[in-house]
Motif scaffolding. Structure first.
Motif, mmCIF file in Angstrom:
data_model
loop_
_atom_site.group_PDB
_atom_site.id
_atom_site.type_symbol
_atom_site.label_atom_id
_atom_site.label_comp_id
_atom_site.label_asym_id
_atom_site.label_seq_id
_atom_site.Cartn_x
_atom_site.Cartn_y
_atom_site.Cartn_z
ATOM 1 N N LEU A 61 0.778 -1.235 0.073
ATOM 2 C CA LEU A 61 -0.082 0.113 0.065
ATOM 3 C C LEU A 61 0.771 1.311 0.059
ATOM 4 C CD1 LEU A 61 -3.120 -1.026 2.469
ATOM 5 C CD2 LEU A 61 -2.674 -0.957 -0.200
ATOM 6 N N PRO A 62 1.952 1.432 0.811
ATOM 7 C CA PRO A 62 2.780 2.648 0.602
ATOM 8 C C PRO A 62 3.279 2.664 -0.554
ATOM 9 C CG PRO A 62 3.153 1.533 2.711
ATOM 10 C CD PRO A 62 2.131 0.496 2.019
ATOM 11 N N PHE A 63 3.740 1.799 -1.370
ATOM 12 C CA PHE A 63 4.286 1.854 -2.535
ATOM 13 C C PHE A 63 3.263 2.418 -3.571
ATOM 14 C CE2 PHE A 63 8.069 -0.700 -1.308
ATOM 15 C CZ PHE A 63 9.050 0.161 -1.618
ATOM 16 N N LEU A 64 2.158 1.901 -3.481
ATOM 17 C CA LEU A 64 1.047 2.374 -4.444
ATOM 18 C C LEU A 64 0.867 4.107 -4.269
ATOM 19 C CD1 LEU A 64 -1.708 -0.580 -4.307
ATOM 20 C CD2 LEU A 64 -0.127 0.364 -6.019
ATOM 21 N N LEU A 65 0.885 4.459 -2.851
ATOM 22 C CA LEU A 65 0.599 5.812 -2.509
ATOM 23 C C LEU A 65 1.862 6.639 -3.031
ATOM 24 C CD1 LEU A 65 -0.738 5.575 1.338
ATOM 25 C CD2 LEU A 65 -1.811 5.835 -0.896
ATOM 26 N N ILE A 66 3.186 6.054 -2.808
ATOM 27 C CA ILE A 66 4.176 6.555 -3.537
ATOM 28 C C ILE A 66 4.135 6.976 -4.864
ATOM 29 C CG2 ILE A 66 6.759 6.461 -4.177
ATOM 30 C CD1 ILE A 66 7.029 5.025 -1.387
ATOM 31 N N ILE A 67 3.601 5.898 -5.746
ATOM 32 C CA ILE A 67 3.405 6.244 -7.205
ATOM 33 C C ILE A 67 2.382 7.276 -7.528
ATOM 34 C CG2 ILE A 67 2.334 5.254 -9.276
ATOM 35 C CD1 ILE A 67 3.643 2.475 -8.120
ATOM 36 N N ARG A 68 1.308 7.419 -6.576
ATOM 37 C CA ARG A 68 0.297 8.439 -6.923
ATOM 38 C C ARG A 68 0.508 9.650 -6.114
ATOM 39 N NH1 ARG A 68 -4.446 5.312 -8.344
ATOM 40 N NH2 ARG A 68 -5.570 7.101 -8.192
ATOM 41 N N LEU A 69 1.429 9.685 -5.321
ATOM 42 C CA LEU A 69 1.911 10.990 -4.485
ATOM 43 C C LEU A 69 2.088 12.215 -5.544
ATOM 44 C CD1 LEU A 69 2.113 12.476 -1.592
ATOM 45 C CD2 LEU A 69 4.314 11.599 -1.641
ATOM 46 N N PRO A 70 2.854 12.032 -6.533
ATOM 47 C CA PRO A 70 3.455 13.182 -7.373
ATOM 48 C C PRO A 70 2.319 13.708 -8.116
ATOM 49 C CG PRO A 70 5.136 11.249 -7.696
ATOM 50 C CD PRO A 70 3.903 10.791 -6.938
ATOM 51 N N PHE A 71 1.201 12.977 -8.432
ATOM 52 C CA PHE A 71 0.126 13.653 -9.022
ATOM 53 C C PHE A 71 -1.139 14.065 -8.133
ATOM 54 C CE2 PHE A 71 2.091 10.113 -11.724
ATOM 55 C CZ PHE A 71 2.112 10.549 -12.978
ATOM 56 N N ILE A 199 10.549 5.494 4.883
ATOM 57 C CA ILE A 199 9.777 6.099 3.937
ATOM 58 C C ILE A 199 8.364 5.414 3.615
ATOM 59 C CG2 ILE A 199 10.811 5.199 1.905
ATOM 60 C CD1 ILE A 199 9.854 8.883 2.235
ATOM 61 N N ILE A 200 8.704 4.124 3.728
ATOM 62 C CA ILE A 200 7.317 3.490 3.409
ATOM 63 C C ILE A 200 6.266 3.549 4.649
ATOM 64 C CG2 ILE A 200 8.510 1.668 1.861
ATOM 65 C CD1 ILE A 200 8.267 -0.258 3.887
ATOM 66 N N PHE A 201 6.985 3.769 5.847
ATOM 67 C CA PHE A 201 5.846 3.751 6.966
ATOM 68 C C PHE A 201 5.501 5.373 7.063
ATOM 69 C CE2 PHE A 201 4.434 4.199 11.484
ATOM 70 C CZ PHE A 201 3.809 3.125 11.622
ATOM 71 N N ALA A 202 6.200 6.374 6.650
ATOM 72 C CA ALA A 202 5.862 7.603 6.696
ATOM 73 C C ALA A 202 4.758 7.877 5.498
ATOM 74 C CB ALA A 202 7.008 8.475 6.864
ATOM 75 N N ILE A 203 5.088 7.373 4.285
ATOM 76 C CA ILE A 203 4.136 7.903 3.217
ATOM 77 C C ILE A 203 2.696 8.057 3.627
ATOM 78 C CG2 ILE A 203 3.497 7.297 1.051
ATOM 79 C CD1 ILE A 203 5.811 8.771 0.651
ATOM 80 N N PRO A 204 2.156 6.982 4.007
ATOM 81 C CA PRO A 204 0.534 7.333 4.227
ATOM 82 C C PRO A 204 0.145 8.394 5.155
ATOM 83 C CG PRO A 204 1.270 4.965 4.778
ATOM 84 C CD PRO A 204 2.507 5.694 4.473
ATOM 85 N N PHE A 205 1.170 8.775 6.069
ATOM 86 C CA PHE A 205 0.791 10.198 6.812
ATOM 87 C C PHE A 205 1.203 11.215 5.989
ATOM 88 C CE2 PHE A 205 1.391 6.514 9.604
ATOM 89 C CZ PHE A 205 0.423 6.568 10.621
ATOM 90 N N LEU A 206 2.360 11.320 5.286
ATOM 91 C CA LEU A 206 2.617 12.352 4.446
ATOM 92 C C LEU A 206 1.550 12.451 3.357
ATOM 93 C CD1 LEU A 206 4.738 14.288 3.564
ATOM 94 C CD2 LEU A 206 5.602 12.652 2.110
ATOM 95 N N PHE A 207 1.107 11.351 2.875
ATOM 96 C CA PHE A 207 0.222 11.313 1.564
ATOM 97 C C PHE A 207 -1.354 12.194 2.130
ATOM 98 C CE2 PHE A 207 -3.111 9.724 -1.213
ATOM 99 C CZ PHE A 207 -2.617 9.888 -2.379
ATOM 100 N N LEU A 208 -1.838 11.771 3.488
ATOM 101 C CA LEU A 208 -2.891 12.252 4.020
ATOM 102 C C LEU A 208 -2.709 13.794 4.302
ATOM 103 C CD1 LEU A 208 -5.709 11.931 5.331
ATOM 104 C CD2 LEU A 208 -4.488 11.324 7.462
ATOM 105 N N TYR A 209 -1.675 14.251 4.577
ATOM 106 C CA TYR A 209 -1.063 15.618 4.844
ATOM 107 C C TYR A 209 -1.272 16.415 3.599
ATOM 108 C CZ TYR A 209 2.246 19.692 5.394
ATOM 109 O OH TYR A 209 2.685 20.869 5.703
#
Length: 217
Positions: A61-71, A199-209
């Motif tokens: 799930l975090p890797f999927l969010l990393i892919i979507r984060l730049p958009f 990074i993979i643990f922090a990404i969900p919280f960064l994505f929400l931010y």
């Protein structure tokens, strides 16, 4: 199966908002489950199915969010979010180690990671926030969108806090598995997961931010 179903469902639906929301909720749910295990001192029931689901969601799930984060920012491709996030994570890791090694006296969570100190955590935080401010001076994507360097500094705080927790979670997983490193592909670095655990643990919280900032700005 639940994690796999969530991923497939999110990939099939067309609405970006709901896809991002569902992926984010799933990743946050897994993260809070792992945090509960991290701070729970009693015996944890051994459920192989639940353990597999948590570990799968912890990585996928975090890797999927990393892919979507730049958009995420107004639908525009903003690669500096990813580049900047990695720079901030590495800045925290570097200065937390240096400050902890030279000034560290108070243990952060000794039963999980004896070498981590509160001084190292705070030192990493200070230098990472400074690094975030410097990045904001050169960023041509995020700062014009939100009109504030404080956005990057807020991201730095999130990355430091949850990146450190991610490192502790991964240390706990290795202790349970009875191994020192997560792999041997990168000798001397503890394995690929050891390089990416923060990074993979922090990404969900960064994505929400960033998702909150995007939809309220």
């Amino acid at each position: 199966m639940g994690v796999a179903g969530l991923v497939i469902f999110c990939l099939l639906i067309d609405t970006t908002l709901y896809t991002n929301l569902l992926l984010n909720i799933g990743a946050l749910f897994i993260a809070f489950m792992l945090l509960e295990e991290l701070f729970y001192k009693g015996p944890i029931p051994k459920d192989k199915t639940a353990k597999l689901a948590r570990l799968t969601g912890y990585v996928i799930l975090p890797f999927l969010l990393i892919i979507r984060l730049p958009f995420l920012i107004q639908g525009t491709y903003t690669p500096y979010i990813i580049i900047g996030s990695f720079i901030l994570i590495w800045t925290n890791d570097t200065f937390a180690y240096i400050v902890g090694k030279t000034m560290g006296k108070h243990k952060l969570l000794e039963r999980i990671s004896p070498k981590k100190t509160i001084e190292g955590f705070l030192g990493g935080m200070i230098f990472t926030i400074l690094g975030a401010y410097i990045i904001s001076l050169f960023d041509i994507f995020l700062t014009p969108v939100f009109h504030s360097a404080y956005i990057w500094m807020g991201a730095a705080i999130i990355l430091v806090i949850f990146g450190t927790l991610g490192d502790l979670v991964e240390s706990q997983l290795k202790r349970k598995a009875g191994v020192k490193d997560s792999g041997n592909i990168m000798p001397g670095h503890g394995g690929i997961l050891d390089r990416l655990d923060s990074i993979i643990f922090a990404i969900p919280f960064l994505f929400l931010y960033y998702q909150i900032l995007t939809y309220v700005s």
